[in-house]
Design a protein around this motif. Structure first.
Motif, PDB file in Angstrom:
ATOM      1  N   UNK A  41       0.816  -1.216   0.000  1.00 22.44           N
ATOM      2  CA  UNK A  41       0.000   0.000   0.000  1.00 22.44           C
ATOM      3  C   UNK A  41       0.844   1.257   0.000  1.00 22.44           C
ATOM      4  N   UNK A  42       1.903   1.268   0.809  1.00 29.00           N
ATOM      5  CA  UNK A  42       2.803   2.421   0.836  1.00 29.00           C
ATOM      6  C   UNK A  42       3.541   2.575  -0.486  1.00 29.00           C
ATOM      7  N   UNK A  68      14.148  -1.334   1.130  1.00 33.34           N
ATOM      8  CA  UNK A  68      15.382  -1.811   1.750  1.00 33.34           C
ATOM      9  C   UNK A  68      15.632  -3.245   1.321  1.00 33.34           C
ATOM     10  N   UNK A  69      16.810  -3.493   0.818  1.00 31.28           N
ATOM     11  CA  UNK A  69      17.205  -4.863   0.454  1.00 31.28           C
ATOM     12  C   UNK A  69      17.838  -5.517   1.682  1.00 31.28           C
ATOM     13  N   UNK A  70      17.668  -6.823   1.850  1.00 27.09           N
ATOM     14  CA  UNK A  70      18.185  -7.507   3.043  1.00 27.09           C
ATOM     15  C   UNK A  70      19.677  -7.295   3.293  1.00 27.09           C
ATOM     16  N   UNK A  71      20.476  -7.165   2.241  1.00 26.25           N
ATOM     17  CA  UNK A  71      21.918  -6.950   2.411  1.00 26.25           C
ATOM     18  C   UNK A  71      22.283  -5.473   2.448  1.00 26.25           C
ATOM     19  N   UNK A  72      21.288  -4.605   2.390  1.00 21.95           N
ATOM     20  CA  UNK A  72      21.525  -3.172   2.431  1.00 21.95           C
ATOM     21  C   UNK A  72      21.228  -2.518   1.096  1.00 21.95           C
ATOM     22  N   UNK A  73      21.043  -1.229   1.147  1.00 16.76           N
ATOM     23  CA  UNK A  73      20.732  -0.464  -0.050  1.00 16.76           C
ATOM     24  C   UNK A  73      19.240  -0.465  -0.342  1.00 16.76           C
ATOM     25  N   UNK A  74      18.830   0.394  -1.269  1.00 15.70           N
ATOM     26  CA  UNK A  74      17.410   0.508  -1.586  1.00 15.70           C
ATOM     27  C   UNK A  74      16.909  -0.668  -2.428  1.00 15.70           C
ATOM     28  N   UNK A  81       9.671  14.731  -9.451  1.00 18.66           N
ATOM     29  CA  UNK A  81       9.827  16.149  -9.742  1.00 18.66           C
ATOM     30  C   UNK A  81       9.414  16.986  -8.540  1.00 18.66           C
ATOM     31  N   UNK A  82      10.232  17.968  -8.209  1.00 20.33           N
ATOM     32  CA  UNK A  82       9.904  18.857  -7.081  1.00 20.33           C
ATOM     33  C   UNK A  82       8.741  19.780  -7.417  1.00 20.33           C
ATOM     34  N   UNK A  83       8.380  19.880  -8.679  1.00 19.91           N
ATOM     35  CA  UNK A  83       7.254  20.746  -9.059  1.00 19.91           C
ATOM     36  C   UNK A  83       5.906  20.076  -8.829  1.00 19.91           C
ATOM     37  N   UNK A  84       5.898  18.746  -8.754  1.00 21.68           N
ATOM     38  CA  UNK A  84       4.622  18.035  -8.619  1.00 21.68           C
ATOM     39  C   UNK A  84       4.482  17.257  -7.314  1.00 21.68           C
ATOM     40  N   UNK A  85       5.515  17.263  -6.479  1.00 19.63           N
ATOM     41  CA  UNK A  85       5.511  16.443  -5.266  1.00 19.63           C
ATOM     42  C   UNK A  85       5.865  17.282  -4.043  1.00 19.63           C
ATOM     43  N   UNK A  86       5.173  17.043  -2.961  1.00 19.39           N
ATOM     44  CA  UNK A  86       5.546  17.611  -1.661  1.00 19.39           C
ATOM     45  C   UNK A  86       6.640  16.700  -1.107  1.00 19.39           C
ATOM     46  N   UNK A  87       7.886  17.174  -1.179  1.00 20.35           N
ATOM     47  CA  UNK A  87       9.024  16.321  -0.801  1.00 20.35           C
ATOM     48  C   UNK A  87       8.961  15.832   0.632  1.00 20.35           C
ATOM     49  N   UNK A  88       8.487  16.648   1.559  1.00 19.81           N
ATOM     50  CA  UNK A  88       8.417  16.239   2.959  1.00 19.81           C
ATOM     51  C   UNK A  88       7.464  15.059   3.131  1.00 19.81           C
ATOM     52  N   UNK A  89       6.325  15.118   2.474  1.00 17.89           N
ATOM     53  CA  UNK A  89       5.342  14.027   2.560  1.00 17.89           C
ATOM     54  C   UNK A  89       5.902  12.772   1.893  1.00 17.89           C
ATOM     55  N   UNK A  90       6.526  12.939   0.724  1.00 16.88           N
ATOM     56  CA  UNK A  90       7.102  11.803   0.014  1.00 16.88           C
ATOM     57  C   UNK A  90       8.182  11.130   0.857  1.00 16.88           C
ATOM     58  N   UNK A  91       9.082  11.917   1.428  1.00 17.36           N
ATOM     59  CA  UNK A  91      10.162  11.343   2.240  1.00 17.36           C
ATOM     60  C   UNK A  91       9.615  10.622   3.473  1.00 17.36           C
ATOM     61  N   UNK A  92       8.531  11.119   4.034  1.00 18.78           N
ATOM     62  CA  UNK A  92       7.903  10.459   5.181  1.00 18.78           C
ATOM     63  C   UNK A  92       7.354   9.088   4.770  1.00 18.78           C
ATOM     64  N   UNK A  93       6.683   9.025   3.629  1.00 17.90           N
ATOM     65  CA  UNK A  93       6.167   7.744   3.128  1.00 17.90           C
ATOM     66  C   UNK A  93       7.304   6.769   2.840  1.00 17.90           C
ATOM     67  N   UNK A  94       8.371   7.271   2.224  1.00 16.14           N
ATOM     68  CA  UNK A  94       9.520   6.423   1.896  1.00 16.14           C
ATOM     69  C   UNK A  94      10.163   5.881   3.172  1.00 16.14           C
ATOM     70  N   UNK A  96       8.730   5.450   6.116  1.00 16.32           N
ATOM     71  CA  UNK A  96       7.812   4.481   6.727  1.00 16.32           C
ATOM     72  C   UNK A  96       7.876   3.141   5.993  1.00 16.32           C
ATOM     73  N   UNK A  97       7.907   3.191   4.674  1.00 16.26           N
ATOM     74  CA  UNK A  97       8.004   1.980   3.854  1.00 16.26           C
ATOM     75  C   UNK A  97       9.311   1.243   4.148  1.00 16.26           C
ATOM     76  N   UNK A  98      10.390   1.988   4.205  1.00 20.26           N
ATOM     77  CA  UNK A  98      11.708   1.393   4.477  1.00 20.26           C
ATOM     78  C   UNK A  98      11.728   0.713   5.842  1.00 20.26           C
ATOM     79  N   UNK A  99      11.200   1.391   6.860  1.00 22.17           N
ATOM     80  CA  UNK A  99      11.208   0.822   8.209  1.00 22.17           C
ATOM     81  C   UNK A  99      10.344  -0.433   8.302  1.00 22.17           C
ATOM     82  N   UNK A 100       9.212  -0.438   7.633  1.00 19.64           N
ATOM     83  CA  UNK A 100       8.365  -1.634   7.599  1.00 19.64           C
ATOM     84  C   UNK A 100       9.114  -2.802   6.962  1.00 19.64           C
ATOM     85  N   UNK A 101       9.832  -2.520   5.870  1.00 22.76           N
ATOM     86  CA  UNK A 101      10.599  -3.581   5.203  1.00 22.76           C
ATOM     87  C   UNK A 101      11.712  -4.102   6.100  1.00 22.76           C
TER      88      UNK A 101
END
Length: 137
Positions: A41-42, A68-74, A81-94, A96-101
């Protein structure tokens, strides 16, 4: 008479254990309990938020490391694009997704192939930010 009183008491007690008065919305959903469904979902939210990544110039393009890959890295890289995305919200979702993984991988002893995914190069094609593979492999 004893049986009548006992039956009435049982009926009264059964009525006390009737349906819960809590609304159905407050009960956890299957997706909320399933970490894989949460991650999916994220991931969908991240991809939907980024969309087509339209930009006017390359300076408006950024590269996000998702998952997050099991051995490290994304798990993967994606251009946005910074013109179409709220970077703070995007980074928060990313994050959260990384921590769940990470939590899921640790809890379930997930292993991977430990290959390194090369960082792509940002380019623009047709007014869109694109993550293009590099020559390094």
């Amino acid at each position: 008479m004893k049986y009548l009183i006992a039956g009435a008491t049982l009926a009264l007690l059964a009525g006390c254990n009737g349906p819960s008065e809590e609304p159905l919305q407050s009960q956890p959903t299957a997706a909320a309990e399933d970490p894989q469904a949460q991650m999916a979902g994220l991931d969908q939210q991240i991809r939907s938020m980024i969309g087509m990544a339209y930009a006017d110039n390359l300076e408006q393009c950024r590269l996000a490391e998702v998952g997050h890959r099991p051995c490290g890295g994304p798990q993967y890289y994606i251009a946005y694009s910074t013109t179409t995305v709220d970077e703070a919200v995007l980074q928060k979702l990313i994050a959260e997704h990384r921590q769940l993984q990470i939590n899921y991988q640790q809890r379930h002893d997930v292993v991977g192939t430990c290959e390194v995914i090369p960082r792509p190069q940002l380019t623009m094609q047709g007014g869109r930010c694109i993550a293009s593979p590099t020559a390094e492999r």
